[in-house]
Enzyme design. Structure first.
Site, mmCIF file in Angstrom:
data_model
loop_
_atom_site.group_PDB
_atom_site.id
_atom_site.type_symbol
_atom_site.label_atom_id
_atom_site.label_comp_id
_atom_site.label_asym_id
_atom_site.label_seq_id
_atom_site.Cartn_x
_atom_site.Cartn_y
_atom_site.Cartn_z
ATOM 1 N N GLY A 43 0.843 -1.197 0.000
ATOM 2 C CA GLY A 43 0.000 0.000 0.000
ATOM 3 C C GLY A 43 0.874 1.241 0.000
ATOM 4 N N GLY A 47 -1.552 7.555 0.392
ATOM 5 C CA GLY A 47 -1.872 7.770 1.805
ATOM 6 C C GLY A 47 -0.716 7.510 2.742
ATOM 7 N N ARG A 68 -1.447 -2.306 -6.418
ATOM 8 C CA ARG A 68 -1.955 -2.889 -7.661
ATOM 9 C C ARG A 68 -1.738 -1.998 -8.884
ATOM 10 N NH1 ARG A 68 -7.856 -3.617 -5.364
ATOM 11 N NH2 ARG A 68 -7.220 -1.491 -4.829
ATOM 12 N N LYS A 72 0.478 4.795 -10.179
ATOM 13 C CA LYS A 72 0.692 5.439 -8.873
ATOM 14 C C LYS A 72 2.045 5.001 -8.289
ATOM 15 C CE LYS A 72 -3.194 4.158 -6.787
ATOM 16 N NZ LYS A 72 -4.077 3.958 -5.627
ATOM 17 N N LEU A 99 -2.371 -8.169 -3.280
ATOM 18 C CA LEU A 99 -1.918 -8.968 -2.125
ATOM 19 C C LEU A 99 -3.038 -9.780 -1.482
ATOM 20 C CD1 LEU A 99 0.440 -6.238 -0.677
ATOM 21 C CD2 LEU A 99 1.027 -8.138 -2.176
ATOM 22 N N TYR A 201 -15.677 -3.370 8.165
ATOM 23 C CA TYR A 201 -14.238 -3.070 8.226
ATOM 24 C C TYR A 201 -13.599 -3.449 9.573
ATOM 25 C CZ TYR A 201 -10.259 0.344 8.483
ATOM 26 O OH TYR A 201 -9.056 0.967 8.646
ATOM 27 N N LYS A 205 -9.918 -5.516 11.007
ATOM 28 C CA LYS A 205 -8.826 -4.877 11.745
ATOM 29 C C LYS A 205 -8.641 -5.562 13.108
ATOM 30 C CE LYS A 205 -7.252 -1.586 9.005
ATOM 31 N NZ LYS A 205 -5.953 -1.766 8.334
HETATM 32 N N1 LIG Z 1 -7.675 6.520 6.107
HETATM 33 C C1 LIG Z 1 -8.027 6.306 7.365
HETATM 34 O O1 LIG Z 1 -8.788 7.071 7.934
HETATM 35 C C2 LIG Z 1 -7.460 5.154 8.110
HETATM 36 C C3 LIG Z 1 -6.760 4.142 7.478
HETATM 37 N N2 LIG Z 1 -6.236 3.109 8.208
HETATM 38 C C4 LIG Z 1 -5.476 2.055 7.560
HETATM 39 O O2 LIG Z 1 -4.222 2.589 7.179
HETATM 40 C C5 LIG Z 1 -3.765 1.996 5.969
HETATM 41 C C6 LIG Z 1 -3.509 3.075 4.939
HETATM 42 O O3 LIG Z 1 -4.704 3.754 4.687
HETATM 43 P P1 LIG Z 1 -4.767 5.043 3.739
HETATM 44 O O4 LIG Z 1 -3.631 5.927 4.012
HETATM 45 O O5 LIG Z 1 -6.158 5.566 3.847
HETATM 46 O O6 LIG Z 1 -4.523 4.381 2.312
HETATM 47 P P2 LIG Z 1 -5.164 4.646 0.880
HETATM 48 O O7 LIG Z 1 -6.541 4.092 0.801
HETATM 49 O O8 LIG Z 1 -4.999 6.077 0.517
HETATM 50 O O9 LIG Z 1 -4.193 3.736 0.022
HETATM 51 C C7 LIG Z 1 -4.305 2.350 0.084
HETATM 52 C C8 LIG Z 1 -3.080 1.706 -0.541
HETATM 53 O O10 LIG Z 1 -3.251 0.284 -0.530
HETATM 54 C C9 LIG Z 1 -3.118 -0.227 -1.850
HETATM 55 N N3 LIG Z 1 -3.959 -1.428 -1.964
HETATM 56 C C10 LIG Z 1 -5.290 -1.518 -1.773
HETATM 57 N N4 LIG Z 1 -5.718 -2.768 -1.978
HETATM 58 C C11 LIG Z 1 -4.624 -3.497 -2.315
HETATM 59 C C12 LIG Z 1 -4.423 -4.859 -2.662
HETATM 60 N N5 LIG Z 1 -5.429 -5.718 -2.734
HETATM 61 N N6 LIG Z 1 -3.163 -5.270 -2.941
HETATM 62 C C13 LIG Z 1 -2.139 -4.398 -2.897
HETATM 63 N N7 LIG Z 1 -2.268 -3.114 -2.573
HETATM 64 C C14 LIG Z 1 -3.502 -2.650 -2.292
HETATM 65 C C15 LIG Z 1 -3.540 0.955 -2.719
HETATM 66 O O11 LIG Z 1 -3.049 0.920 -4.045
HETATM 67 P P3 LIG Z 1 -3.897 0.213 -5.244
HETATM 68 O O12 LIG Z 1 -5.326 0.617 -5.077
HETATM 69 O O13 LIG Z 1 -3.247 0.724 -6.504
HETATM 70 O O14 LIG Z 1 -3.674 -1.259 -5.067
HETATM 71 C C16 LIG Z 1 -2.870 2.104 -1.979
HETATM 72 O O15 LIG Z 1 -1.485 2.138 -2.242
HETATM 73 C C17 LIG Z 1 -4.859 1.001 5.576
HETATM 74 O O16 LIG Z 1 -4.523 -0.275 6.077
HETATM 75 C C18 LIG Z 1 -6.090 1.538 6.282
HETATM 76 O O17 LIG Z 1 -7.048 0.535 6.521
HETATM 77 C C19 LIG Z 1 -6.367 3.057 9.567
HETATM 78 C C20 LIG Z 1 -7.042 4.029 10.242
HETATM 79 C C21 LIG Z 1 -7.664 5.137 9.561
HETATM 80 C C1 LIG Z 2 -11.513 10.643 25.392
HETATM 81 C C2 LIG Z 2 -11.745 9.382 24.645
HETATM 82 C C3 LIG Z 2 -13.092 9.234 24.049
HETATM 83 C C4 LIG Z 2 -13.107 8.171 23.015
HETATM 84 C C5 LIG Z 2 -14.371 8.214 22.257
HETATM 85 C C6 LIG Z 2 -14.426 7.273 21.117
HETATM 86 C C7 LIG Z 2 -14.465 8.046 19.843
HETATM 87 C C8 LIG Z 2 -14.453 7.184 18.638
HETATM 88 C C9 LIG Z 2 -13.640 7.793 17.542
HETATM 89 C C10 LIG Z 2 -13.536 6.852 16.371
HETATM 90 C C11 LIG Z 2 -12.310 7.119 15.601
HETATM 91 C C12 LIG Z 2 -12.127 6.147 14.478
HETATM 92 C C13 LIG Z 2 -10.772 6.352 13.861
HETATM 93 C C14 LIG Z 2 -10.388 5.297 12.868
HETATM 94 C C15 LIG Z 2 -11.030 5.497 11.530
HETATM 95 C C16 LIG Z 2 -10.744 4.432 10.540
HETATM 96 O O1 LIG Z 2 -10.069 3.473 10.765
HETATM 97 C C17 LIG Z 2 -11.432 4.595 9.251
HETATM 98 N N1 LIG Z 2 -11.488 5.942 8.830
HETATM 99 C C18 LIG Z 2 -10.874 3.673 8.237
HETATM 100 O O2 LIG Z 2 -10.345 4.250 7.129
#
Ligand SMILES: NC(=O)C1=CN([C@@H]2O[C@H](COP(=O)(O)OP(=O)(O)OC[C@H]3O[C@@H](n4cnc5c(N)ncnc54)[C@H](OP(=O)(O)O)[C@@H]3O)[C@@H](O)[C@H]2O)C=CC1
Ligand SMILES: CCCCCCCCCCCCCCCC(=O)[C@@H](N)CO
Length: 358
Positions: A43, A47, A68, A72, A99, A201, A205
């Site tokens: 990934g 991001g 994939r 990018k 993956l 989701y 996780k």
């Molecule tokens: N954004 C959020 O709010 C949060 C995100 N996370 C986690 O953090 C990580 C990063 O998230 P974020 O920064 O939003 O990422 P993005 O969604 O912006 O990017 C995701 C990356 O994963 C790659 N990817 C997706 N599916 C596959 C696959 N099947 N095989 C290989 N590569 C893949 C994408 O490329 P491509 O599509 O080209 O394959 C891209 O590079 C993730 O695990 C996410 O679940 C955790 C908490 C909050």
């Molecule tokens: C003082 C403490 C109080 C706690 C209160 C609980 C609040 C809940 C906040 C939920 C936050 C979720 C973040 C992760 C988001 C995520 O993983 C997705 N966006 C996936 O992309």
């Protein structure tokens, strides 16, 4: 410079114990004596993964990004070249792979090894994944399975391919001079605390968190065997597991999920102030350098972890124990608050009009 430090491997200025020896001993390593580390980031083209790749390139690592979409990945490798600490020495590679397919993860490890002069990578950081929010009964089961594939199985497949390689027994002559490798998962604080609308989701996780805890125990057996490497076959290196639990990250994936996220979910996560990928990456890398195991990126995330610490290994016994006491008190109020907000939402607005995803 980012590299190994053999002397300080198990001891950094007396602060870090052998169990939680550092991830990257940046300030202590001597670039002249130690080779650069090779890091694989899944990934890595968007991001958080892309930010991690850029920051580790800036610390001097060889970086391989996997995702994939080729376009990018190409753009990311260009960016990595511009961020490299030492453009002459550092090398960058991208590999296109889906993956969710375990065979592809094996291919990634063997291609990286061939590219890296026959050595397996030193760090594998699983960042691939995205979120499809929605209420459980509104989201088709096929999408929920895809979420498990994309979120859990991309990480578990990659861990399987990596650890099979890293933990293969080798005779004493094959032991590494620089004995430490790191496998890092990227989870979410939703693995600790449920929020309505994340049903497709959060379970994936939570499964990563459970796998991480299991592996952190299982790896001790291999690391124990590694201490006897002078006499017996053993893994080539000591291995550490880490898992990062971000809150919201302002990424392309986040923009997509916001478009389909239920209003109730947005309200329940109001106290989350999403961070930039660069912030999340920087905080995570600093925590890894301190040798932490379960890593959160901000205070609210730490409170969420505190209430769900359970049997996970602690980073700091005193700090984590006090935090878990505080968190459990805070959550006496938070749990009913989340539920009553959901109840009142239904009372005020009726059923959501979002059953059109089929
Ligand atoms: N954004 C959020 O709010 C949060 C995100 N996370 C986690 O953090 C990580 C990063 O998230 P974020 O920064 O939003 O990422 P993005 O969604 O912006 O990017 C995701 C990356 O994963 C790659 N990817 C997706 N599916 C596959 C696959 N099947 N095989 C290989 N590569 C893949 C994408 O490329 P491509 O599509 O080209 O394959 C891209 O590079 C993730 O695990 C996410 O679940 C955790 C908490 C909050
Ligand atoms: C003082 C403490 C109080 C706690 C209160 C609980 C609040 C809940 C906040 C939920 C936050 C979720 C973040 C992760 C988001 C995520 O993983 C997705 N966006 C996936 O992309």
């Amino acid at each position: 410079m980012f590299g190994f430090n053999r002397k300080n491997e198990f001891q950094v200025e007396g602060r870090v114990s052998a169990r939680w020896a550092p991830f990257l001993s940046t300030h202590l390593s001597s670039p002249a004596n130690y080779p650069l580390q090779t890091v694989v980031i899944t990934g890595g083209s968007d991001g958080m993964g892309r930010a991690v790749a850029g920051q580790l390139a800036g610390k001097g690592a060889h970086v391989v990004v996997v995702a994939r979409t080729a376009s990018k990945l190409e753009a990311t490798v260009e960016e990595l070249r511009s961020k490299a600490l030492n453009t002459l020495k550092q090398r960058f590679l991208y590999i296109c792979a889906d993956l969710t397919d375990a065979n592809e993860c094996d291919r990634v490890i063997s291609e990286v090894t061939a590219w890296n002069d026959g050595s397996a990578p030193d760090v594998v950081w699983c960042c691939a994944g995205f979120c499809h929010p929605g209420f459980f009964t509104d989201v088709p089961i096929s999408i929920q399975r895809q979420q498990m594939d994309t979120v859990y199985w991309t990480a578990a497949n990659m861990a399987h391919a990596t650890l099979r390689n890293w933990l293969a027994p080798v005779p004493p002559s094959g032991q590494m001079r620089n004995p430490r490798r790191h496998l890092i998962f990227t989870c979410s604080t939703l693995a600790f605390v449920p929020i309505a609308g994340y049903g497709p989701y959060s379970p994936a996780k939570a499964a990563i968190r459970s796998l991480s805890d299991t592996l952190s125990q299982e790896i001790e057996m291999y690391n124990g065997a590694y201490t006897q490497r002078h006499r017996n076959t053993a893994p080539a290196a000591d291995v550490k597991i880490h898992t990062v639990f971000p809150m919201g990250i302002l990424s392309p994936g986040f923009d997509n999920e916001q478009k389909i996220k239920p209003e109730l979910t947005k309200m329940l996560e109001e106290s989350d102030k999403p961070q930039t990928p660069e912030e999340v990456s920087q905080i995570a890398i600093q925590a890894l350098e301190r040798g932490e195991y379960l890593i959160t990126t901000m205070f609210v995330g730490n409170v969420m972890k505190g209430t769900a610490l359970g049997p996970s290994p602690r980073n700091n016994i005193v700090g984590d124990t006090f935090m878990s006491w505080l968190s459990n008190l805070v959550f006496l109020q938070v749990i009913p608050d989340l539920r009553s907000k959901a109840f009142n939402w239904g009372k005020t607005n009726g059923l959501p009009q979002t059953t059109s995803e089929e």
